[in-house]
Design a protein around this motif. Sequence first.
Motif, mmCIF file in Angstrom:
data_model
loop_
_atom_site.group_PDB
_atom_site.id
_atom_site.type_symbol
_atom_site.label_atom_id
_atom_site.label_comp_id
_atom_site.label_asym_id
_atom_site.label_seq_id
_atom_site.Cartn_x
_atom_site.Cartn_y
_atom_site.Cartn_z
ATOM 1 N N UNK A 25 47.766 28.532 94.134
ATOM 2 C CA UNK A 25 47.547 27.420 95.391
ATOM 3 C C UNK A 25 46.258 26.744 95.252
ATOM 4 N N UNK A 26 46.247 25.516 94.954
ATOM 5 C CA UNK A 26 45.009 24.650 94.733
ATOM 6 C C UNK A 26 44.677 23.827 96.032
ATOM 7 N N UNK A 27 43.877 24.500 96.880
ATOM 8 C CA UNK A 27 43.613 23.808 98.274
ATOM 9 C C UNK A 27 42.619 22.716 97.921
ATOM 10 N N UNK A 28 42.914 21.524 98.277
ATOM 11 C CA UNK A 28 41.951 20.207 98.289
ATOM 12 C C UNK A 28 41.070 20.232 99.325
ATOM 13 N N UNK A 29 40.015 20.399 99.041
ATOM 14 C CA UNK A 29 38.883 20.576 100.291
ATOM 15 C C UNK A 29 37.998 19.491 100.422
ATOM 16 N N UNK A 30 38.241 18.313 99.542
ATOM 17 C CA UNK A 30 37.375 17.157 99.686
ATOM 18 C C UNK A 30 37.615 16.009 98.761
ATOM 19 N N UNK A 31 37.496 14.895 98.975
ATOM 20 C CA UNK A 31 37.600 13.818 98.193
ATOM 21 C C UNK A 31 36.260 13.150 97.877
ATOM 22 N N UNK A 32 36.109 12.812 96.531
ATOM 23 C CA UNK A 32 34.736 12.143 96.116
ATOM 24 C C UNK A 32 34.803 10.865 95.595
ATOM 25 N N UNK A 33 33.758 10.118 95.474
ATOM 26 C CA UNK A 33 33.563 9.053 94.621
ATOM 27 C C UNK A 33 32.849 9.049 93.579
ATOM 28 N N UNK A 34 33.204 9.023 92.302
ATOM 29 C CA UNK A 34 32.448 8.971 91.425
ATOM 30 C C UNK A 34 31.169 8.131 91.204
ATOM 31 N N UNK A 35 29.864 8.686 90.815
ATOM 32 C CA UNK A 35 28.711 7.678 90.657
ATOM 33 C C UNK A 35 28.562 7.380 89.157
ATOM 34 N N UNK A 36 28.658 6.139 88.826
ATOM 35 C CA UNK A 36 28.567 5.465 87.560
ATOM 36 C C UNK A 36 29.790 6.148 86.790
ATOM 37 N N UNK A 37 30.904 5.505 87.452
ATOM 38 C CA UNK A 37 32.113 6.377 86.945
ATOM 39 C C UNK A 37 32.445 5.920 85.334
#
Length: 906
Positions: free
Chosen positions: A201-213
Amino acid sequence: MKAAAPWVRTRLRTAPGSAVALMLLVLVTSFLAGAFPRAVDTYESRGLRHEMSAASPDRSAIQLTEEAQYADGALSDWADSLQLRRLTEHYRRILATLPKPLRADTGQSAYGAHTLKPVAATDEWLPQLDGGGPVFTLTAQAGIAEHSTLTSGRLPRATADSVTPASGAVEAAVTSATAKSLHIQTGSTIHVPRPGGAALAVHVTGIVEPLRPRLSYWSVEPVLRTPTRLYTAETIPQPYWHGALLLAPEAAPALLSVSAQTGAYWRIAPDPAGVGVGDLPRITQAIASLEHGPLQSTLRTRVSPELEIASGLDDVLIDFDVILSAINPVVAVAAIGVGSVAGVVLLMAGGLAAARRHAELSLLRSRGGSVRGIAGRLLAEVAVPVLPAAVVGCALAVVVVPEGRMLPPLLGSAAVALFACASLPLRAAFLHRRPRLHGERDDLVRARPSRRRTVAELTLLVLTVAAVAALRRRGTSGGDADELVSAAPVLVGVIAALLLVRLYPLPLRLAALPVARRRGAIGFLSLARAGRSSATTALPLLALLVALTTAAFGGSVLSGVADARDRASLVAVGADARIDSAEALPDTLAGKIRRVAGVRDVVPVHSESDLDLRDAGTENVTLLAVDPDSYARLARRTGLGAFRADELRKSSGVLPALASPAVAERLNGRTTAIGPAGGLFTVRVDVVRSATPALAEGDFLVVDAAGLPGSRPATTLLISGPSVTGADLKAATRTAGPATVTLRSAERDGFTDSPVQSGAERIYVVAAAAGAGYAVLALVLSLLQTAPERAALLGRLRTMGLTRRQGRRLLILENLPQALLAAVGGVLVGWAGIRLLAPGIDLGRLALAAQGRFTSIGPVQLRADPLSLLLPALAVVVIASAVAGAQAWVTTRRTTTTELRAGDTR
C-alpha cells in the motif's frame, strides 16, 4: 674608443616620430596576435559549455547503476545496501573519484533506488486507457525536498531501518502533472502487487511541483516529473499510462519486495562551468576511463563489483569535436591571411627605415663599419620601442579577452616582436652587404630576377599546387586539414602577386607607346616614373593581393553561410511563416490570416503522415492535399519543387500526383489504389520533385484536395509575407486550438544558436577588417618610401615650368598603374581562388546548427560574392588616389627652393 654618445639614445632623440610610429604598429599587431587565439579559445570554450548544457540530461549525465541480484537468504543484505546512509556514502566516493576536468554539478546530481521495470497498480479508480490500467515506477530518490515545492499535503516520511522488504505500507509523493493525469489526490492509496504476498500500500501524502524540471535531477528519468504513455505489443498498439511514485529515500528497501528487478543508481550531472576547450581531450579520456578503463575498475572496487557505468557525454563531446574540426580550417584561412599581410607591413616598415637611412648606413660602411656591427646597432635601436610595445599589446589582449590559454598569445606576440626587430637589421644588412655605385638604378622594368629568386618562386608554386590539390581532394569537413591546406587561399594570392610583378613591365611598355606620341608630358612622365619604381614594389603589391584575396574569401564564406541559412530556413518552414495543428484548423482561419498585416498569400494544406501505399513498404509517406493553384504559386515563388497547377488537376478517374523520387519509384508509374480502408483513391505519379514547400524532410505525395474522397480540412497554413510578425499570427490563431506558429526568420536565427558559429563569424569579420587596415597601411608605406624622391623630382620640374596642378596630376597618375594592377589582379585572383577552392570547403557546420535536418539542401560551399570582390578592389584605387593626392597637395604647397636645398645630391 668609447663613443661620445650612446647610439640608441641618439637615434631615438633624432627621430622620435619614427620610433613612436613603429611602437604603435607593433602594439596593434601584438594585440591582434595575442587576442586572436584567445578569442578562438573563448568561443570554442563557450561552445563546449553550450553543447554540454544543451544536451538532454539523459544523454549528458553519467549514470552508475547496480542491479539487485540475490537469493532468498541474501535479501537482508541487499536491503541493507539500499539504506540511505550506504547510498550517500557511495555517492561521496563516486564524486571523490571523478578526475578534475570532469566536475559534478552536485545541485543537479541524484541518487537513490528504483524499480527497473514499471509495475501495474490494482486500483480500479485509476484512469484506464485503451491499453489498460496505469503502471508505476517506484523511486526512492534523495533530495526531493530541495528540488521541489509542496503544493498540498506533506512529503513522505520514513526513518532509517523503519522500512524493510516486509513492510506492508509506505508513503510517497507525486508531481502535480502526475496527479492531474492520473487523478491522484493527497490521501489516495495505490496498491502495488507483490509476488507471493499482499499488495504494498502506497499512501500519497503530498503533491509537489518540481523546481527547474528540465534539468538533470528531474529529467534523466522524465517520468519522475511527467507521466508518459506506453503502448502494448499488440498488432495495433494501445496506450496506457506510466507514472512515478516518489517514496522517501529511507524507504528504498521496500522496493525489493515489489520486484526482483530493483537497483540502486547514481546520476552524476556534469558541471560545464569553468570548462574550457583545452579540457576537451582530458574530459573525453575521463569518460572513456569511466566506461571501460581504470576509473571503472576503481569505482567497482570502492562501490560494488556489479557497478555498471554509462554516459552519452562522450558522444556529445565527439560531435562537438567534429564541429570544431570542420570550422577551424575555415577560420585558419582568415588568420593566415591577416597574419601574412601584417608580416608584409612589418617588413615594409623595416624597408622604409632602411631606405630613409641609406646614405647614413652607406657612410658607416665606407668608414669601416661591418655589416654585423651595423646590424647589431640597428637591432638594439629597434628593440627599445618594439619589445615594450609587444609586451603591452599582449597584456592588452589578455585583459580584453580574459578567457583562453596563455601560451598561444605569448608565442604570437613574441613572433611579432621578433619579426619587427629583425626587419630593419636584416634589410640593412642585405642592402649593404656589398658596395654599390651611387645612383645605381633598381627599376622594376629593368630588374632581372636572379636564379635564386626563380627557384624560390617555383618552390612556392609547387607548394601552392600541392595545397590546392590537397584541399580539393580532402576538403575541410573531415577534420584532417592542416596548416598548408588552410594556407591555400593565401598561397594563391602570393603566387598571383609574384606573377603580376613579372608581368608588370609589359602593360607599362604597351601603355607608353601611344602616350609618347601625345603632346602632353604628364602621361608619359607618369608611366616612365611608374616603370622606374623600385623592384621592392612587390611587397605592397603582395600585401594588397593577399588582403584582397582574404577579403574575397571571407566575403564568399559569409555569403555562402547566409545563402545556406536562407535556403535551410525556407526548406524548414516552406514559406515566410506557417501554422500547424495536429487537428483540423477552422475553415475561417485562412481568411482571417489573409487580413493580417503583411500577409500576401495563404496556402491551406491537409497533411497525413501515415499514408498507406499498399506495397508492403516500411517507410512513412506523407500525403499532402492542396489547392493546385495556390500551392503551385508558392512552389514557384520559393523554388521548392516548382510545377504547373494543371499537372495536379483531375481529368479522368485517376488523380494525378506529385511525388518524391522514392515514392515515385515505389509506385513505378502505375495507376494505383492507395489510402486507408474505406477511403481508397486512385493515383498516378505524373510529376517527380525532390522537395516541396509543405514538408521539410521525408517522402511525400501531393494531390489535389478536391479529388480526394471525403472532406480533408487543412492542418497547415503556409503564409507568404516577409514582414508578417509572429505576434499578429499568434493573435489570429488564438481561437484555433493548439496551433503552432513558425516564422522563417525565427528558424533562421536558430541556426546560429551555437557560440562556435557566431564566434567564428565574428572572427572572420574582424580578420577581414584588420587585413584591410594593414593593406591600406602597406599602400601608405609604399608611398612614403618614395616621397622624398618624388618631392625632389617635382621641385626640379617646377623650375622648368611645371604648374602645381600638373604636378598633382603627375603624382596621382604615377600611382595609378600599381593600384589598378592590384585591384584588377585582386578581383581576378579572388574569383579564381574561390572557383578553385570551393569544391574542397564545406561550410555546413559553420552555417547550420542542425545540418542533419536539412540534407536536401546539399553541401554548403563557397559562393563568389560580387560585393566582396569589387568593393575592396575599388577601395584600393580610391585610397591610393586619395593618398597620392594628399601627398601631391602637401608637396606642391612647399616652395621649390626648400626641396632643391634639402641636401639631395642627385
